[in-house]
Design an enzyme around this catalytic site. Sequence first.
Site, PDB file in Angstrom:
ATOM      1  N   LYS A 147       6.223 -83.233  34.523  1.00 28.16           N
ATOM      2  CA  LYS A 147       7.278 -83.291  35.706  1.00 28.16           C
ATOM      3  C   LYS A 147       8.487 -82.927  35.119  1.00 28.16           C
ATOM      4  O   LYS A 147       9.405 -83.574  34.803  1.00 28.16           O
ATOM      5  CB  LYS A 147       7.362 -84.891  36.413  1.00 28.16           C
ATOM      6  CG  LYS A 147       7.747 -84.539  37.675  1.00 28.16           C
ATOM      7  CD  LYS A 147       7.315 -86.148  38.322  1.00 28.16           C
ATOM      8  CE  LYS A 147       8.426 -86.224  39.546  1.00 28.16           C
ATOM      9  NZ  LYS A 147       8.064 -85.127  40.720  1.00 28.16           N
TER      10      LYS A 147
HETATM   11  N1  PMP Z   1       3.124 -82.539  42.642  1.00 25.51           N
HETATM   12  C1  PMP Z   1       4.482 -82.151  42.601  1.00 25.51           C
HETATM   13  C2  PMP Z   1       4.659 -80.849  42.212  1.00 25.51           C
HETATM   14  C3  PMP Z   1       5.139 -83.477  42.535  1.00 25.51           C
HETATM   15  O1  PMP Z   1       6.563 -83.066  42.552  1.00 25.51           O
HETATM   16  C4  PMP Z   1       4.738 -84.634  42.873  1.00 25.51           C
HETATM   17  C5  PMP Z   1       5.671 -85.689  43.329  1.00 25.51           C
HETATM   18  N2  PMP Z   1       6.015 -86.278  41.993  1.00 25.51           N
HETATM   19  C6  PMP Z   1       3.381 -84.861  43.248  1.00 25.51           C
HETATM   20  C7  PMP Z   1       2.543 -83.714  43.183  1.00 25.51           C
HETATM   21  C8  PMP Z   1       2.718 -85.996  43.475  1.00 25.51           C
HETATM   22  O2  PMP Z   1       2.817 -86.923  42.589  1.00 25.51           O
HETATM   23  P1  PMP Z   1       3.020 -88.372  42.924  1.00 25.51           P
HETATM   24  O3  PMP Z   1       1.870 -88.884  43.585  1.00 25.51           O
HETATM   25  O4  PMP Z   1       3.042 -88.977  41.418  1.00 25.51           O
HETATM   26  O5  PMP Z   1       4.326 -88.881  43.408  1.00 25.51           O
END
Ligand code: PMP
Length: 311
Positions: free
Chosen positions: A157
Site C-alpha cells: 500500500k
Molecule cells: N485495494 C486498494 C487499492 C485499496 O486502496 C484498498 C484500501 N486499503 C483496498 C483494496 C481494500 O483494502 P482494505 O480492505 O484493507 O481496506
Amino acid sequence: MQPSELIWMNGDLVAWDDAKVHVLTHGLHYGTGVFEGIRAHDTELGTAVFRLSDHLERLRRSAELYYMPLPYSQEELRGVIHEVIARNGLTEAYIRPLVFRGYGQMGLFPLEAPVDVTVAAWKWAPYLGADSMTRGVRGKVSSWRRIPSDSLIPHAKACGQYLNNVLAKIESHKAGYEEAILLDAHGNVSEGSGENIFIVRDGVIATPGQSSGILEGINRRSVIEVARDLGHEVVERDVARAELYLADEVFVTGTATLQPVPVREVDDHPVGDGKRGPVTCELQSVYEDVLAGRAERYRDWLDVVKVPETA
Ligand code: PMP
C-alpha cells in the site's frame, strides 16, 4: 474534511494545523511512502479499532517491500493509534498512519533519507456515500489497467502507486460513474479504485486471486471468512470482465467504504435485477454486527481503545 485536534509526528502530538513537512521531503517528489487506512467504530464495547494488528502488519510489510525500516514496533504503533483516537476525543474515526522518506536527501536513491512516521485520525464518512450500502453504486471498467507486478508492487500500500488509482477514479467520475473497476495486465478483473471486488454467480462467491494485481484487503479477508462461516462457497480465481455483467451480484469491500457495497450496474449493464442482492445483504448484516461489537464470534477483530494515563 473534518479536522480533529492533534496529529502524531515522529513521537510527538502536534496541533492539526502544525503537522507540516518541508517541500523537499523525498516522498513528496517520488512517492516514497507507505500508508494504511484503518477504522475505529463506536461499539457496544467502547471505541474499537477493526483488525488493527492486521493493518499494522500490512504497514510493516509495505514498508519492507520498499526498503524502509519502520522505526517503531507494532506494539508502539498500536499504542500511538489508541492515543491519537483518545486524545482527539473520537468515538469513531478513520485512521491514517503514514511512513515516508523525509527531508535530507534528493534523487532516486533514498536509503539515506530519514524515515518519518505520522498518524492522523478524523471523522470520515463512507467513501462511496452514506446511501451506497443500500442503493449500490454504478461502476465503470477503467481504461487504466491496475499496476502490473513487474513494474510496481500491488501487494504494497504505497503512496506513489496510487497515481494509478487516481487516474481511474477521475476517469470514472468524469464519465458520470461512482466507482472505477480496474482490470489487471492480462485483462482480468482486479479491483476497484480503493476496494477489492467480489462477484456472486450461480450461488458461488468469487474474487480475483493474489496474481490479479490486488491489494490484499483486510476486509476482503474478513468477508471471505464471514461468507464461509455462513456456509457459502468462496473461490479465489481469475474473473473475466464479462462476468461482472453476467453476475447475480457484485460488491466491493474496503475500509473506506465501511461495509460491503453493492455494485448495481457495470458499464451500464444492470447487475442481477439492478438492486442490492441477498448475499450482499446477508454479509452486510453480519458486518454491521461485527462493527457494532455484537458478534461474539469475531470479537477478536476489535481492539478496544484504552485511554492512555496521560490523557
Ligand atoms: N485495494 C486498494 C487499492 C485499496 O486502496 C484498498 C484500501 N486499503 C483496498 C483494496 C481494500 O483494502 P482494505 O480492505 O484493507 O481496506
